[in-house]
Design a protein around this motif. Sequence first.
Motif, short mmCIF file in Angstrom:
data_model
loop_
_atom_site.label_atom_id
_atom_site.label_comp_id
_atom_site.label_asym_id
_atom_site.label_seq_id
_atom_site.Cartn_x
_atom_site.Cartn_y
_atom_site.Cartn_z
N PRO A 1 0.84 -1.20 0.00
CA PRO A 1 0.00 0.00 0.00
C PRO A 1 0.87 1.26 0.00
CG PRO A 1 -0.18 -1.18 2.09
CD PRO A 1 0.70 -2.00 1.21
N VAL A 2 0.46 2.24 -0.76
CA VAL A 2 1.19 3.50 -0.84
C VAL A 2 0.23 4.60 -0.39
CG1 VAL A 2 2.34 5.14 -2.37
CG2 VAL A 2 2.62 2.67 -2.74
N ALA A 3 0.63 5.34 0.62
CA ALA A 3 -0.19 6.44 1.13
C ALA A 3 -0.19 7.58 0.11
CB ALA A 3 0.35 6.93 2.47
N SER A 4 -1.35 8.14 -0.16
CA SER A 4 -1.44 9.19 -1.17
C SER A 4 -0.56 10.39 -0.83
CB SER A 4 -2.90 9.63 -1.35
OG SER A 4 -3.40 10.17 -0.14
N GLY A 5 -0.36 10.67 0.44
CA GLY A 5 0.49 11.78 0.84
C GLY A 5 1.96 11.54 0.59
N THR B 1 3.17 10.50 -2.33
CA THR B 1 3.38 10.55 -3.77
C THR B 1 3.66 11.98 -4.18
OG1 THR B 1 1.05 10.93 -4.25
CG2 THR B 1 1.77 8.62 -4.10
N ARG B 2 4.12 12.19 -5.40
CA ARG B 2 4.35 13.56 -5.88
C ARG B 2 3.05 14.35 -5.89
NH1 ARG B 2 8.70 13.18 -10.82
NH2 ARG B 2 10.33 12.24 -9.57
N GLU B 3 1.99 13.71 -6.36
CA GLU B 3 0.70 14.39 -6.41
C GLU B 3 0.24 14.79 -5.00
OE1 GLU B 3 -3.88 13.41 -7.69
OE2 GLU B 3 -2.26 12.50 -8.86
N GLY B 4 0.40 13.89 -4.06
CA GLY B 4 0.04 14.19 -2.67
C GLY B 4 0.86 15.32 -2.09
N ALA B 5 2.14 15.35 -2.44
CA ALA B 5 3.01 16.44 -1.97
C ALA B 5 2.57 17.77 -2.57
CB ALA B 5 4.47 16.15 -2.34
N ARG B 6 2.18 17.77 -3.84
CA ARG B 6 1.69 19.01 -4.47
C ARG B 6 0.43 19.49 -3.79
NH1 ARG B 6 2.11 16.13 -9.45
NH2 ARG B 6 4.29 16.14 -10.03
N GLU B 7 -0.44 18.57 -3.45
CA GLU B 7 -1.69 18.95 -2.77
C GLU B 7 -1.40 19.58 -1.40
OE1 GLU B 7 -4.32 15.60 -2.63
OE2 GLU B 7 -4.39 15.44 -4.82
#
Length: 87
Positions: A70-74, A76-82
Amino acid sequence: MERHDDEWGADMDGVDPVRLDDQQLMKELETIHRTRHDTLLYGSNDALRAHNERMAQLEGEYLRRHPRRPVASGRTREGARERECGR
């Protein structure tokens, strides 16, 4: 502890991660991550090289066994941008 070729990796830096069961592998990973900071700051170049190699072996084996972990959305690059946009 006496080291035997059938117990230790060819480079004599520990048991081949492939031979560790899941519990042993996690214990080795926890230990190496816990000692990382001190090795980086205070270890010799040889100690840091050995630490890097062992960490890569252990992490590589973990990823081989758990390709769909499992990979936490936070995390990921997208999660970091958010997170950046929310500030």
